[in-house]
Design a protein around this motif. Structure first.
Motif, PDB file in Angstrom:
ATOM      1  N   MET A 100       0.833  -1.193   0.000  1.00 43.20           N
ATOM      2  CA  MET A 100       0.000   0.000   0.000  1.00 43.20           C
ATOM      3  C   MET A 100       0.875   1.253   0.000  1.00 43.20           C
ATOM      4  O   MET A 100       1.998   1.260   0.476  1.00 43.20           O
ATOM      5  CB  MET A 100      -0.924   0.018   1.211  1.00 43.20           C
ATOM      6  CG  MET A 100      -1.978  -1.081   1.227  1.00 43.20           C
ATOM      7  SD  MET A 100      -3.242  -0.884  -0.072  1.00 43.20           S
ATOM      8  CE  MET A 100      -2.730  -2.159  -1.240  1.00 43.20           C
TER       9      MET A 100
ATOM     10  N   GLU B 161     -12.615   4.839  -3.370  1.00 43.22           N
ATOM     11  CA  GLU B 161     -11.872   3.692  -2.840  1.00 43.22           C
ATOM     12  C   GLU B 161     -12.426   2.380  -3.388  1.00 43.22           C
ATOM     13  O   GLU B 161     -11.678   1.483  -3.767  1.00 43.22           O
ATOM     14  CB  GLU B 161     -11.936   3.689  -1.308  1.00 43.22           C
ATOM     15  CG  GLU B 161     -11.232   4.861  -0.640  1.00 43.22           C
ATOM     16  CD  GLU B 161     -12.119   6.080  -0.453  1.00 43.22           C
ATOM     17  OE1 GLU B 161     -11.748   6.959   0.321  1.00 43.22           O
ATOM     18  OE2 GLU B 161     -13.188   6.148  -1.096  1.00 43.22           O
ATOM     19  N   ASP B 162     -13.746   2.281  -3.440  1.00 44.00           N
ATOM     20  CA  ASP B 162     -14.389   1.076  -3.947  1.00 44.00           C
ATOM     21  C   ASP B 162     -14.076   0.875  -5.426  1.00 44.00           C
ATOM     22  O   ASP B 162     -13.814  -0.246  -5.870  1.00 44.00           O
ATOM     23  CB  ASP B 162     -15.905   1.167  -3.724  1.00 44.00           C
ATOM     24  CG  ASP B 162     -16.628  -0.112  -4.120  1.00 44.00           C
ATOM     25  OD1 ASP B 162     -16.226  -1.181  -3.633  1.00 44.00           O
ATOM     26  OD2 ASP B 162     -17.583  -0.045  -4.909  1.00 44.00           O
TER      27      ASP B 162
ATOM     28  N   VAL C 212     -11.436   1.864  -7.100  1.00 46.43           N
ATOM     29  CA  VAL C 212     -10.043   1.436  -7.268  1.00 46.43           C
ATOM     30  C   VAL C 212      -9.894  -0.049  -6.936  1.00 46.43           C
ATOM     31  O   VAL C 212      -9.185  -0.790  -7.626  1.00 46.43           O
ATOM     32  CB  VAL C 212      -9.110   2.291  -6.382  1.00 46.43           C
ATOM     33  CG1 VAL C 212      -7.696   1.701  -6.363  1.00 46.43           C
ATOM     34  CG2 VAL C 212      -9.073   3.721  -6.883  1.00 46.43           C
ATOM     35  N   GLN C 213     -10.575  -0.500  -5.900  1.00 46.33           N
ATOM     36  CA  GLN C 213     -10.481  -1.907  -5.496  1.00 46.33           C
ATOM     37  C   GLN C 213     -11.115  -2.841  -6.511  1.00 46.33           C
ATOM     38  O   GLN C 213     -10.659  -3.970  -6.701  1.00 46.33           O
ATOM     39  CB  GLN C 213     -11.140  -2.096  -4.130  1.00 46.33           C
ATOM     40  CG  GLN C 213     -10.338  -1.516  -2.979  1.00 46.33           C
ATOM     41  CD  GLN C 213     -10.992  -1.766  -1.636  1.00 46.33           C
ATOM     42  OE1 GLN C 213     -12.207  -1.657  -1.491  1.00 46.33           O
ATOM     43  NE2 GLN C 213     -10.196  -2.111  -0.644  1.00 46.33           N
ATOM     44  N   VAL C 214     -12.178  -2.388  -7.175  1.00 39.91           N
ATOM     45  CA  VAL C 214     -12.882  -3.228  -8.151  1.00 39.91           C
ATOM     46  C   VAL C 214     -12.051  -3.432  -9.416  1.00 39.91           C
ATOM     47  O   VAL C 214     -12.147  -4.469 -10.085  1.00 39.91           O
ATOM     48  CB  VAL C 214     -14.255  -2.604  -8.495  1.00 39.91           C
ATOM     49  CG1 VAL C 214     -14.883  -3.296  -9.696  1.00 39.91           C
ATOM     50  CG2 VAL C 214     -15.190  -2.693  -7.294  1.00 39.91           C
TER      51      VAL C 214
ATOM     52  N   GLU D 118      -9.165  -4.328 -12.049  1.00 33.23           N
ATOM     53  CA  GLU D 118      -8.174  -5.413 -12.128  1.00 33.23           C
ATOM     54  C   GLU D 118      -6.777  -4.800 -12.219  1.00 33.23           C
ATOM     55  O   GLU D 118      -6.535  -3.873 -13.001  1.00 33.23           O
ATOM     56  CB  GLU D 118      -8.430  -6.270 -13.365  1.00 33.23           C
ATOM     57  CG  GLU D 118      -7.372  -7.347 -13.592  1.00 33.23           C
ATOM     58  CD  GLU D 118      -7.391  -7.923 -14.999  1.00 33.23           C
ATOM     59  OE1 GLU D 118      -6.488  -8.730 -15.302  1.00 33.23           O
ATOM     60  OE2 GLU D 118      -8.275  -7.542 -15.788  1.00 33.23           O
ATOM     61  N   TRP D 119      -5.863  -5.306 -11.416  1.00 34.26           N
ATOM     62  CA  TRP D 119      -4.476  -4.844 -11.434  1.00 34.26           C
ATOM     63  C   TRP D 119      -3.554  -6.023 -11.709  1.00 34.26           C
ATOM     64  O   TRP D 119      -3.806  -7.132 -11.258  1.00 34.26           O
ATOM     65  CB  TRP D 119      -4.105  -4.209 -10.094  1.00 34.26           C
ATOM     66  CG  TRP D 119      -4.921  -2.994  -9.782  1.00 34.26           C
ATOM     67  CD1 TRP D 119      -6.025  -2.930  -8.992  1.00 34.26           C
ATOM     68  CD2 TRP D 119      -4.723  -1.683 -10.293  1.00 34.26           C
ATOM     69  NE1 TRP D 119      -6.524  -1.658  -8.965  1.00 34.26           N
ATOM     70  CE2 TRP D 119      -5.734  -0.863  -9.746  1.00 34.26           C
ATOM     71  CE3 TRP D 119      -3.769  -1.105 -11.142  1.00 34.26           C
ATOM     72  CZ2 TRP D 119      -5.841   0.495 -10.036  1.00 34.26           C
ATOM     73  CZ3 TRP D 119      -3.868   0.251 -11.421  1.00 34.26           C
ATOM     74  CH2 TRP D 119      -4.896   1.034 -10.876  1.00 34.26           C
TER      75      TRP D 119
ATOM     76  N   ARG E 243      -5.179   5.311  -0.344  1.00 30.11           N
ATOM     77  CA  ARG E 243      -5.561   4.376   0.723  1.00 30.11           C
ATOM     78  C   ARG E 243      -5.677   2.939   0.219  1.00 30.11           C
ATOM     79  O   ARG E 243      -5.488   1.989   0.984  1.00 30.11           O
ATOM     80  CB  ARG E 243      -6.896   4.799   1.329  1.00 30.11           C
ATOM     81  CG  ARG E 243      -6.917   6.204   1.894  1.00 30.11           C
ATOM     82  CD  ARG E 243      -8.335   6.583   2.295  1.00 30.11           C
ATOM     83  NE  ARG E 243      -8.444   8.005   2.638  1.00 30.11           N
ATOM     84  CZ  ARG E 243      -9.600   8.632   2.798  1.00 30.11           C
ATOM     85  NH1 ARG E 243     -10.737   7.963   2.663  1.00 30.11           N
ATOM     86  NH2 ARG E 243      -9.623   9.915   3.107  1.00 30.11           N
ATOM     87  N   THR E 244      -6.026   2.774  -1.056  1.00 26.78           N
ATOM     88  CA  THR E 244      -6.308   1.431  -1.560  1.00 26.78           C
ATOM     89  C   THR E 244      -5.526   1.047  -2.805  1.00 26.78           C
ATOM     90  O   THR E 244      -5.553  -0.120  -3.204  1.00 26.78           O
ATOM     91  CB  THR E 244      -7.813   1.300  -1.884  1.00 26.78           C
ATOM     92  OG1 THR E 244      -8.207   2.376  -2.737  1.00 26.78           O
ATOM     93  CG2 THR E 244      -8.651   1.338  -0.630  1.00 26.78           C
ATOM     94  N   LEU E 245      -4.809   1.980  -3.411  1.00 28.64           N
ATOM     95  CA  LEU E 245      -4.104   1.682  -4.658  1.00 28.64           C
ATOM     96  C   LEU E 245      -2.997   0.658  -4.404  1.00 28.64           C
ATOM     97  O   LEU E 245      -2.098   0.905  -3.601  1.00 28.64           O
ATOM     98  CB  LEU E 245      -3.510   2.964  -5.240  1.00 28.64           C
ATOM     99  CG  LEU E 245      -3.093   2.933  -6.706  1.00 28.64           C
ATOM    100  CD1 LEU E 245      -4.299   2.741  -7.607  1.00 28.64           C
ATOM    101  CD2 LEU E 245      -2.380   4.222  -7.071  1.00 28.64           C
ATOM    102  N   PRO E 246      -3.024  -0.507  -5.091  1.00 32.55           N
ATOM    103  CA  PRO E 246      -2.042  -1.563  -4.826  1.00 32.55           C
ATOM    104  C   PRO E 246      -0.788  -1.496  -5.704  1.00 32.55           C
ATOM    105  O   PRO E 246       0.005  -2.427  -5.710  1.00 32.55           O
ATOM    106  CB  PRO E 246      -2.841  -2.836  -5.137  1.00 32.55           C
ATOM    107  CG  PRO E 246      -3.749  -2.415  -6.250  1.00 32.55           C
ATOM    108  CD  PRO E 246      -4.100  -0.966  -5.991  1.00 32.55           C
TER     109      PRO E 246
END
Length: 295
Positions: free
Chosen positions: A122, A237-238, A240-242, A244-245, A275-278
């Motif tokens: 993170m 945030e949601d 970014v999490q959804v 595909e990375w 906060r959520t970017l991987p």
């Protein structure tokens, strides 16, 4: 590609070198040969300046010997396929020192490590990264905690995030240049729908189609080709999490509209993404064009 690396003799410095090598294309087999200027900044009142390798600072002291050791250690972290040197500068702050060297050398990018103590992978902002992200006239890339621990990843894809505000073309152009230089795919993710809808509101399909058409025209205007995607979710945030990375990816975002022209200012959307970017984040100054920094 010439990259400034903000270096400290700890994990954060190693992560910054790893990200610079990854973004620069070390080991990608695409003919890229990045040059890394690894910068160590000392307090302004320290009468010391040097370049490694190939420089003799003319005297020996405790601080000189310690810096010699740090410089040698930094150079061992640079992978095959990159050229590098260590620059030692005195400045009022680490951020000011790195920006000064970037101007001297005509750099393409400044890379720093993030804040530790967060979940592995993170992003987080330390004081130096925060200062750069609110003042730099150069793009700044931030390495996530733990980046490069399992080996330096080869850049696999560049994802540009854009919204409805001015500066979209500059972000897409910078991302496209990076993708083209490293011969990797470009993805453009639009946050426009979330700009037009209240948080949690369902986005109309006709709006999505209109946004996709607009983004495709922007991508064509900069002479690139890209996968276009419209982000959706209950909030930033949601969304970014959804998405595909993939390993080796980097995200590119623009500065806040509050930024001075050709300066960075990390906006509220980018701060929420942190906060959520991987993956690593690269922030582009407002109204930035690479030719403006050419020497």
């Amino acid at each position: 590609m010439r990259i400034i690396v903000g270096y400290t003799a700890d994990r954060r410095g190693a992560e910054a070198i790893a990200l610079a090598a990854s973004v620069g294309g070390s080991g990608a087999g695409n003919g890229a040969s990045p040059h890394l200027d690894i910068v160590m900044v000392l307090p302004q009142d320290t009468p010391f300046s040097a370049v490694y390798p190939g420089s003799d600072h003319g005297y020996k002291s405790i601080i000189a010997e310690r810096i010699d050791a740090w410089a040698a250690e930094a150079l061992t972290l640079v992978p095959e396929g990159s050229s590098a040197r260590v620059l030692v500068r005195s400045a009022d702050s680490e951020a000011a020192g790195m920006i000064a060297v970037a101007k001297e050398t005509g750099a393409d990018l400044i890379v720093v490590g993030g804040q530790h103590g967060r979940m592995a992978g993170m992003l987080g902002l330390g004081s130096v990264a925060s200062a750069l992200l609110h003042s730099s006239p150069f793009p700044v890339a931030l390495a996530p905690d733990g980046f490069g621990e399992g080996g330096i990843p080869v850049l696999s894809r560049v994802t540009a995030f854009i919204g409805a505000r001015p500066g979209t073309k500059g972000v897409v152009e910078t991302a496209a240049q990076a993708a083209t230089a490293q011969r990797v795919p470009l993805r453009v993710v639009s946050l426009m729908a979330m700009d037009f809808a209240d948080e949690g509101e369902i986005i109309d399909e006709s709006l999505v189609e209109a946004i996709e058409a607009k983004i495709s025209s922007i991508v064509s205007a900069v002479g690139a080709s890209a996968e276009v995607e419209v982000a959706s979710g209950k909030n930033i945030e949601d969304a970014v999490q959804v998405l595909e990375w993939i390993p080796g990816e980097i995200a590119v975002v623009g500065s806040s509209r509050l930024a001075r022209k050709r300066r960075l200012f990390l906006g509220s959307t980018a701060q929420r993404m942190l906060r959520t970017l991987p993956v690593p984040m690269l922030v582009v100054p407002r109204s930035y064009r690479r030719s403006q920094q050419d020497r």
